[in-house]
Design a protein around this motif. Structure first.
Motif: not given
Length: 381
Positions: A117-124, A148-160, A172-176
């Motif tokens: 949505t906002a290029p340059g912004a941090r994403t979670l 959608a879940e796979a895309d989010h896990l691959a692209r987000a700067d962080a995941v919670a 197990g999908l390779g994303r902390d």
């Protein structure tokens, strides 16, 4: 400004999205983005509040704004959903410009193409439920949710995530993923015993068990039936949804000692929690529920009430704390659930015990969860 793409409307049942954004707005400017709606939304979902006469963008309170994006009909149809997300991204950028705010962070909880949505912004990516496991209950295509879940896990700067199960599945999908469980709002229940007695409930002559929340396919009716069979007054506060067997629910609420009062706004809950001696969290142990973190368990404790909860991983995590183990009774099946409820109903509700419950809940306040999300997102406060 932090943009929060919510899976629920701000004026709907007060759940994770609303509580966490209220807390976030005490730390940074926040734009709460409702799920998109069109001219057909009210026809297909009459229970949704009509916001067409309100501005798309309006202030909620200091530091918090709400955007209710209006999109074309058929927003979730195959192919059409891509246009829906593009319209939402553009509308959010326009809203930020209207407010004179720079978007520094984007939090996405929904299965949509919104991280950019906002290029340059941090994403979670903030997983508040296991949407893939709940695809059938939610009425959404499983393959689309998986993509959608796979895309989010691959692209987000962080995941919670809100549960240990989601944390382990994503690992197990390779994303902390950082574990940020749901919280509660202790201040909302601080004067609980001074709240007015609800006009739609009688005065009871013995301890009362109750459930507060949406009554849907996630709820194990065997557990509620069992409590009623044992002869205890049972109060149900929440909207009944068709995914909860209508015939069984009608039989349950037709009993003389079972009182169903329907949906109540969050501001009304102190009056209804005042009535209860024991709060129930009777979730069926399916994949969707195992990955969830029910708010009601902590809300009951914040109200100073006893708790009996299904043995979900979220319950087990709360009980890892010795104080949590002492305050939350856990049960694996209907028989054990009813036994635990009877034991809790027989426990005197002393001022000291109420204070212990409330102190435990305060350690899980939404303010703490919001600070964790800010830290994980990595934006300046």
């Amino acid at each position: 400004m932090i943009v929060y793409f919510a899976g629920t409307r701000y004026d709907g049942r007060a759940g994770t999205d609303r509580h966490v954004t209220d807390a976030l707005s005490a730390l940074a400017p926040v734009l709460f983005v409702d799920p998109p709606s069109s001219a057909l939304t009210r026809l297909l979902h009459p229970e949704v509040a009509d916001t067409r006469r309100e501005p798309e963008l309006r202030a909620v309170h200091a530091n918090l704004w709400r955007l209710s994006p209006r999109v074309l009909p058929g927003a979730e149809r195959p192919g059409m959903h891509h246009l829906t997300w593009a319209l939402m991204r553009r509308r959010v950028r326009r809203a930020a410009a209207e407010l004179g705010q720079a978007i520094t962070g984007v939090i996405v909880t929904v299965p949509g193409d919104l991280l950019g949505t906002a290029p340059g912004a941090r994403t979670l990516y903030y997983a508040t439920d296991d949407l893939v496991a709940g695809a059938e209950l939610l009425g959404l295509p499983r393959r689309r949710l998986e993509a959608a879940e796979a895309d989010h896990l691959a692209r987000a700067d962080a995941v919670a995530v809100v549960s240990p199960v989601l944390r382990d599945r994503f690992a197990g999908l390779g994303r902390d993923a950082a574990f940020v469980p749901n919280g509660c709002a202790p201040a909302a229940f601080a004067d609980l015993d001074a709240a007015p007695w609800p006009a739609d409930l009688p005065r009871f002559d013995r301890p009362v068990a109750g459930f507060v929340g949406n009554i849907n396919g996630r709820i194990d009716l065997d557990m509620l039936d069992g409590v009623a069979d044992a002869g205890h007054p049972l109060v149900l506060v929440g909207k009944h949804q068709d995914t909860c067997d209508p015939d069984r629910f009608a039989r349950l609420t037709g009993r003389p000692d079972v009182h169903w009062v329907g949906h109540k706004a969050f501001a009304e809950l102190p009056s209804y929690l005042r009535v209860l001696d024991v709060g129930l969290t009777p979730y069926a142990p399916d994949g969707f529920n195992r990955a969830s973190f029910p708010l009601k368990t902590l809300e009951y404790l914040a109200a100073g009430r006893g708790v009996v909860a299904t043995g979900l991983p979220a319950t087990a995590w709360l009980r890892e704390d010795p104080e949590g183990a002492a305050l939350i009774r856990s049960a694996a099946d209907a028989e054990a659930f009813v036994k635990a409820a009877e034991e809790e109903l027989a426990t005197p509700r002393t001022p000291g015990l109420q204070d212990r419950r409330r102190r435990f809940a305060e350690r899980h306040a939404w303010e703490r969860r919001a600070r964790s999300l800010i830290d994980i997102l990595g934006v300046a406060q």
